[in-house]
Design a protein around this motif. Structure first.
Motif, mmCIF file in Angstrom:
data_model
loop_
_atom_site.group_PDB
_atom_site.id
_atom_site.type_symbol
_atom_site.label_atom_id
_atom_site.label_comp_id
_atom_site.label_asym_id
_atom_site.label_seq_id
_atom_site.Cartn_x
_atom_site.Cartn_y
_atom_site.Cartn_z
ATOM 1 N N GLU A 104 8.808 -7.705 -11.791
ATOM 2 C CA GLU A 104 9.010 -7.789 -13.245
ATOM 3 C C GLU A 104 9.905 -6.653 -13.738
ATOM 4 N N SER A 105 9.471 -5.107 -13.251
ATOM 5 C CA SER A 105 9.988 -4.080 -13.820
ATOM 6 C C SER A 105 11.410 -3.642 -13.588
ATOM 7 N N PHE A 106 11.828 -4.488 -12.718
ATOM 8 C CA PHE A 106 13.421 -4.226 -12.106
ATOM 9 C C PHE A 106 14.263 -5.386 -12.134
ATOM 10 N N PRO A 107 14.451 -5.838 -13.457
ATOM 11 C CA PRO A 107 15.402 -6.980 -13.451
ATOM 12 C C PRO A 107 16.742 -6.780 -13.193
ATOM 13 N N GLY A 108 17.390 -8.155 -12.883
ATOM 14 C CA GLY A 108 18.591 -7.891 -12.191
ATOM 15 C C GLY A 108 18.857 -7.264 -10.855
ATOM 16 N N VAL A 109 17.750 -6.779 -10.197
ATOM 17 C CA VAL A 109 17.717 -6.187 -8.996
ATOM 18 C C VAL A 109 17.168 -6.809 -7.737
ATOM 19 N N ASP A 110 17.632 -7.180 -6.735
ATOM 20 C CA ASP A 110 16.940 -7.659 -5.421
ATOM 21 C C ASP A 110 15.517 -6.850 -5.268
ATOM 22 N N VAL A 111 14.693 -7.684 -4.823
ATOM 23 C CA VAL A 111 13.510 -6.973 -4.709
ATOM 24 C C VAL A 111 12.535 -7.392 -3.565
ATOM 25 N N ALA A 112 12.181 -6.658 -2.525
ATOM 26 C CA ALA A 112 11.633 -7.125 -1.287
ATOM 27 C C ALA A 112 10.123 -6.733 -1.188
ATOM 28 N N LEU A 113 9.453 -7.458 -1.180
ATOM 29 C CA LEU A 113 7.807 -7.153 -0.874
ATOM 30 C C LEU A 113 7.479 -7.079 0.500
ATOM 31 N N VAL A 114 7.318 -5.816 0.865
ATOM 32 C CA VAL A 114 7.037 -5.719 2.351
ATOM 33 C C VAL A 114 5.494 -5.133 2.760
ATOM 34 N N ASP A 115 5.185 -5.276 4.013
ATOM 35 C CA ASP A 115 3.778 -5.033 4.340
ATOM 36 C C ASP A 115 3.797 -3.598 4.609
ATOM 37 N N GLY A 116 3.008 -2.615 3.710
ATOM 38 C CA GLY A 116 2.835 -1.454 3.722
ATOM 39 C C GLY A 116 2.597 -0.691 4.983
ATOM 40 N N ARG A 117 1.664 -1.482 5.828
ATOM 41 C CA ARG A 117 1.325 -0.714 7.099
ATOM 42 C C ARG A 117 2.298 -0.797 8.023
ATOM 43 N N GLU A 132 1.019 -1.187 0.135
ATOM 44 C CA GLU A 132 -0.044 -0.131 -0.143
ATOM 45 C C GLU A 132 0.998 1.334 -0.039
ATOM 46 N N PRO A 133 0.402 2.359 -0.459
ATOM 47 C CA PRO A 133 -0.873 2.623 -1.217
ATOM 48 C C PRO A 133 -1.112 1.875 -2.135
ATOM 49 N N TYR A 134 -0.093 1.576 -3.343
ATOM 50 C CA TYR A 134 -0.411 0.870 -4.414
ATOM 51 C C TYR A 134 -0.159 -0.735 -3.942
ATOM 52 N N ARG A 135 -0.874 -1.712 -4.340
ATOM 53 C CA ARG A 135 -0.777 -2.974 -3.944
ATOM 54 C C ARG A 135 0.298 -3.654 -4.876
ATOM 55 N N PHE A 136 1.382 -3.588 -4.405
ATOM 56 C CA PHE A 136 2.627 -4.323 -5.422
ATOM 57 C C PHE A 136 2.529 -5.899 -4.643
ATOM 58 N N THR A 137 2.536 -6.827 -5.737
ATOM 59 C CA THR A 137 2.767 -8.333 -5.301
ATOM 60 C C THR A 137 3.902 -8.855 -6.224
ATOM 61 N N GLY A 138 3.837 -10.139 -5.895
ATOM 62 C CA GLY A 138 5.082 -10.806 -6.614
ATOM 63 C C GLY A 138 4.652 -11.059 -8.220
ATOM 64 N N ASP A 139 3.695 -10.632 -8.660
ATOM 65 C CA ASP A 139 3.274 -10.680 -10.212
ATOM 66 C C ASP A 139 2.912 -9.153 -10.628
#
Length: 240
Positions: free
Chosen positions: A201-214, A190-197
């Motif tokens: 995919e917009s950041f090739p070759g970079v580590d990505v962490a999905l976190v709890d927006g709250r 949040e505020p945008y709901r980013f998910t694994g899908d």
């Protein structure tokens, strides 16, 4: 007993967990604690001013970032006191919440707030990483200078690449984000709901962490669990 209307989700949770009997109204975006059963007054950016007046609050809890100045002015012009917070750091949040509860709500400082102060004082960041922190796409927007989110990440060892940007939430083209020199992209739900899908995919070759927006953006009871949970989520990276 005070009658409180909150038009900020973080502050709603703060009152609902501390002194639920005071809360007589909240926005449609106030989702915590679960099962919160109070009248709703639309959103943070378009509060129903007439409905708020009908609830006869002694004070409205707002925030300079979340709420529009025109709405705050209209409420005050109607004779309704508005307690306006301006929170941009963890320390600022802890101090502001103490004042809000003691002065605006007239309740004792709760144990969870003392615990939040303790856990954040004990945070010891590890190896620092440079990160881009998107909060929206179409268009891409990221965390910039002088934000609560940026301070939370900094305390956890994550340096915001755009911390010195003139704007607090700048719009940055995706190509520029990928060329910013970050070795980590932090995607909250949040505020945008980013998910694994939707996002990595917009950041090739970079580590990505999905976190709890709250945990990353709210200042309230979530401050207690945020350091440990976010540290775990930031360490659980994936690469496209």
């Amino acid at each position: 007993m005070r009658r409180v209307v909150s038009i900020v989700p973080s502050l709603t949770e703060t009152v609902a967990v501390t002194a639920p009997e005071l809360l007589v109204g909240a926005t449609a975006w106030c989702t915590h604690p679960a099962g919160l059963d109070v009248p709703r007054v639309r959103g943070t950016k378009n509060p129903d001013l007439e409905r708020i007046a009908e609830l006869r609050p002694d004070v409205i809890l707002g925030n300079t970032e979340e709420n529009r100045p025109a709405d705050v002015e209209a409420l005050r012009a109607a004779g309704i006191p508005v307690w306006l917070t301006d929170i941009r750091t963890v320390d600022g949040a802890l101090a502001s919440l103490r004042r809000l509860l003691a002065v605006a709500c007239r309740v004792p400082v709760p144990g969870w707030l003392d615990e939040a102060s303790r856990v954040w004082a004990d945070v010891a960041p590890g190896t620092r990483r440079a990160a881009v922190v998107p909060i929206w796409r179409r268009p891409w927007m990221v965390v910039g200078r002088d934000t609560f989110t940026g301070d939370v990440l900094s305390r956890l060892g994550v340096a915001n690449v755009y911390a010195d940007h003139p704007e607090r939430y700048p719009k940055i083209p995706l190509g520029d984000l990928n060329a910013a020199g970050a070795d980590l992209v932090v995607l909250p739900d949040e505020p945008y709901r980013f998910t694994g899908d939707d996002g990595p995919e917009s950041f090739p070759g970079v580590d990505v962490a999905l976190v709890d927006g709250r945990l990353l953006t709210w200042y309230g009871p979530s401050l207690v669990e945020a350091p440990r949970a976010l540290a775990r989520q930031l360490a659980d990276t994936r690469r496209r």
